[in-house]
Design a protein around this motif. Structure first.
Motif, PDB file in Angstrom:
ATOM      1  N   PRO A 177      -3.725   9.974   8.054  1.00  0.00           N
ATOM      2  CA  PRO A 177      -4.223   8.805   7.315  1.00  0.00           C
ATOM      3  C   PRO A 177      -4.019   8.897   5.813  1.00  0.00           C
ATOM      4  N   LEU A 178      -3.745  10.097   5.295  1.00  0.00           N
ATOM      5  CA  LEU A 178      -3.514  10.255   3.862  1.00  0.00           C
ATOM      6  C   LEU A 178      -2.074   9.963   3.470  1.00  0.00           C
ATOM      7  N   GLU A 179      -1.187   9.797   4.455  1.00  0.00           N
ATOM      8  CA  GLU A 179       0.214   9.550   4.209  1.00  0.00           C
ATOM      9  C   GLU A 179       0.561   8.110   4.526  1.00  0.00           C
ATOM     10  N   PRO A 180       1.573   7.541   3.829  1.00  0.00           N
ATOM     11  CA  PRO A 180       1.981   6.157   4.147  1.00  0.00           C
ATOM     12  C   PRO A 180       2.641   6.096   5.523  1.00  0.00           C
ATOM     13  N   SER A 348       0.966  14.069 -15.723  1.00  0.00           N
ATOM     14  CA  SER A 348       0.950  14.432 -14.317  1.00  0.00           C
ATOM     15  C   SER A 348       1.886  13.515 -13.534  1.00  0.00           C
ATOM     16  N   LEU A 349       2.194  13.920 -12.315  1.00  0.00           N
ATOM     17  CA  LEU A 349       3.043  13.081 -11.469  1.00  0.00           C
ATOM     18  C   LEU A 349       2.351  11.759 -11.158  1.00  0.00           C
ATOM     19  N   VAL A 354       2.051   5.709 -11.800  1.00  0.00           N
ATOM     20  CA  VAL A 354       1.404   4.498 -12.305  1.00  0.00           C
ATOM     21  C   VAL A 354       2.346   3.728 -13.227  1.00  0.00           C
ATOM     22  N   ILE A 355       3.039   4.434 -14.115  1.00  0.00           N
ATOM     23  CA  ILE A 355       3.948   3.773 -15.051  1.00  0.00           C
ATOM     24  C   ILE A 355       5.104   3.111 -14.305  1.00  0.00           C
ATOM     25  N   LEU A 356       5.620   3.778 -13.274  1.00  0.00           N
ATOM     26  CA  LEU A 356       6.766   3.239 -12.548  1.00  0.00           C
ATOM     27  C   LEU A 356       6.376   2.134 -11.582  1.00  0.00           C
ATOM     28  N   GLY A 357       5.094   2.048 -11.237  1.00  0.00           N
ATOM     29  CA  GLY A 357       4.654   1.010 -10.312  1.00  0.00           C
ATOM     30  C   GLY A 357       4.964   1.313  -8.869  1.00  0.00           C
ATOM     31  N   HIS A 360       3.376   4.507  -3.561  1.00  0.00           N
ATOM     32  CA  HIS A 360       2.974   5.805  -3.008  1.00  0.00           C
ATOM     33  C   HIS A 360       3.444   6.928  -3.923  1.00  0.00           C
ATOM     34  N   LEU A 361       2.606   7.945  -4.063  1.00  0.00           N
ATOM     35  CA  LEU A 361       2.961   9.108  -4.880  1.00  0.00           C
ATOM     36  C   LEU A 361       4.173   9.822  -4.299  1.00  0.00           C
ATOM     37  N   SER A 362       4.323   9.789  -2.972  1.00  0.00           N
ATOM     38  CA  SER A 362       5.452  10.467  -2.336  1.00  0.00           C
ATOM     39  C   SER A 362       6.782   9.881  -2.797  1.00  0.00           C
ATOM     40  N   THR A 363       6.810   8.584  -3.083  1.00  0.00           N
ATOM     41  CA  THR A 363       8.045   7.966  -3.567  1.00  0.00           C
ATOM     42  C   THR A 363       8.446   8.567  -4.900  1.00  0.00           C
TER      43      THR A 363
END
Length: 414
Positions: A177-180, A348-349, A354-357, A360-363
């Motif tokens: 559930p923590l992953e897309p 941080s990553l 957030v800046i890139l929009g 998902h963090l994985s992207t």
């Protein structure tokens, strides 16, 4: 009953129909040679718009469906009778056919499909790229999904089917559930796309590009892009009230989600922005587009200002690339800004995401946490140079039976 195998090389796809802009609720339509809309496509695009698609997405989908419509006419298949074999043959044809062009290549005829020696990026070739073919398959599948699942009065099957040969269990049976969620399966006839690493534009190359810009507008636009990492379409959509001069922020409408987001930009870009606005010679309304260009209109009154579009922005880079012998794009500026931020220890990553929009963090991690080949090569060159320097400073010991002074006279000091 054996299926007939088409000779795709013998098929000639005529440039019938077109995509036209429309003032109605569907901004782009696929029309026949007589100018009448292709009704099945119009109904699908109407539904596509109702689900929040942007005008740019509608235009992209319309061109993909126009290509599909031309293909069906070339192979003499009704749209509601298309099969997976028709999709397969279209993919085979796209992999071999040259792209139609409104004009023959002139300047780029010798560089098409080659690798630029400065940027080390491949120039666009004359054929359809794998990403274009995959996009075509996705659009056609979405079109038939609408007709087979939502409307239910069209074709019986979706000709663009999933490849489930390697799917041995129920989709998402053990989903974290923590992953897309991952796609349930790839499309059957999707070509493989080589994974490209984002390449950072070196500081020297950026200085060369900036020095070739001829207007304060272009300097403001490109310096803003390389500092805030926005997409070109997001920057071109800026209005005057999207600027926060005090905190040096710009408000963009994110591609896809259409969400508003404030992004920090460099102080240098705001300096060039003030100079550009002074060059306009007139104040802009708060809701007026920020970027303007001069274009000749058919009104007999010479050049007139109109909002800058993507083609005008591409023309700016074409002039720079022609002068430098490069093939930089606006997306290279976004990659450069992203890689600079990902390599900064103070960010941080999650900040970069957030800046890139990215949803998902994985992207963000998959794209921007890879090592740039140029950086690796540079460090290895430095390693080899330091080893060579140490070897020169530490001469090899003299073997037993030889006098060091005699060897120095014979071979010289090392």
């Amino acid at each position: 009953m054996h299926e007939d195998v088409r000779d795709v090389d013998a098929i000639r796809v005529l440039a019938s129909g077109s995509v036209v802009a429309d003032r109605g609720q569907v901004p782009w339509l696929v029309v026949d040679d007589d100018g009448s809309p292709v009704e099945p496509v119009r109904r699908y695009l109407n539904d596509f718009v109702a689900r929040g698609a942007s005008s740019a997405s509608v235009r992209s989908y319309a061109y993909a469906l126009l290509r599909w419509w031309r293909w069906l006419r070339a192979v003499d298949v009704a749209w509601h009778q298309a099969t997976p074999a028709d999709v397969r043959d279209l993919v085979l044809w796209l992999q071999r056919a040259p792209k139609p062009r409104s004009a023959e290549r002139t300047v780029s005829v010798t560089t098409a499909g080659t690798v630029n020696p400065v940027t080390r990026k491949k120039h666009l070739g004359d054929g359809y790229e794998p990403r274009t073919i995959r996009h075509s398959n996705a659009v056609v599948r979405a079109f038939y999904t609408y007709w087979t699942e939502d409307v239910r009065d069209g074709p019986l099957i979706n000709p663009v089917q999933l490849d489930r040969r390697h799917q041995e269990r129920r989709p998402h049976a053990h989903h974290d559930p923590l992953e897309p969620f991952r796609p349930e399966g790839k499309l059957r006839y999707n070509p493989k796309v080589p994974k490209r690493r984002p390449r950072e534009m070196p500081d020297r190359a950026w200085s060369d590009v900036f020095a070739r810009l001829t207007s304060n507008r272009d300097r403001a636009l490109l310096s803003m892009d390389i500092s805030c990492a926005a997409r070109a379409s997001e920057l071109l959509g800026l209005c005057m009230d999207d600027l926060d001069w005090g905190d040096q922020l710009v408000r963009v409408i994110r591609k896809g989600t259409r969400a508003e987001q404030w992004l920090p930009a460099s102080s240098e870009s705001f300096v060039w922005l003030r100079l550009y606005l002074a060059d306009l010679g007139r104040p802009l309304a708060p809701n007026a587009p920020l970027w303007w260009t001069l274009r000749r209109r058919d009104h007999g009154d010479g050049l007139r200002r109109q909002p800058m579009n993507y083609e005008a922005l591409r023309a700016v880079l074409r002039r720079v690339n022609a002068a430098l012998g490069t093939n930089w794009t606006m997306h290279d500026l976004r990659h450069t800004a992203s890689l600079r931020m990902s390599q900064d220890e103070n960010l941080s990553l999650k900040d970069v995401q957030v800046i890139l929009g990215h949803a998902h963090l994985s992207t963000t991690a998959d794209i921007y946490t890879v090592e740039d080949d140029l950086h690796v090569v540079r460090r290895v060159h430095q390693h080899l140079a330091e080893r060579e320097k140490r070897n020169r400073q530490t001469p090899a010991p003299v073997a037993d039976g030889y006098d060091g002074a005699d060897l120095a006279v014979l071979f010289g000091e090392v």
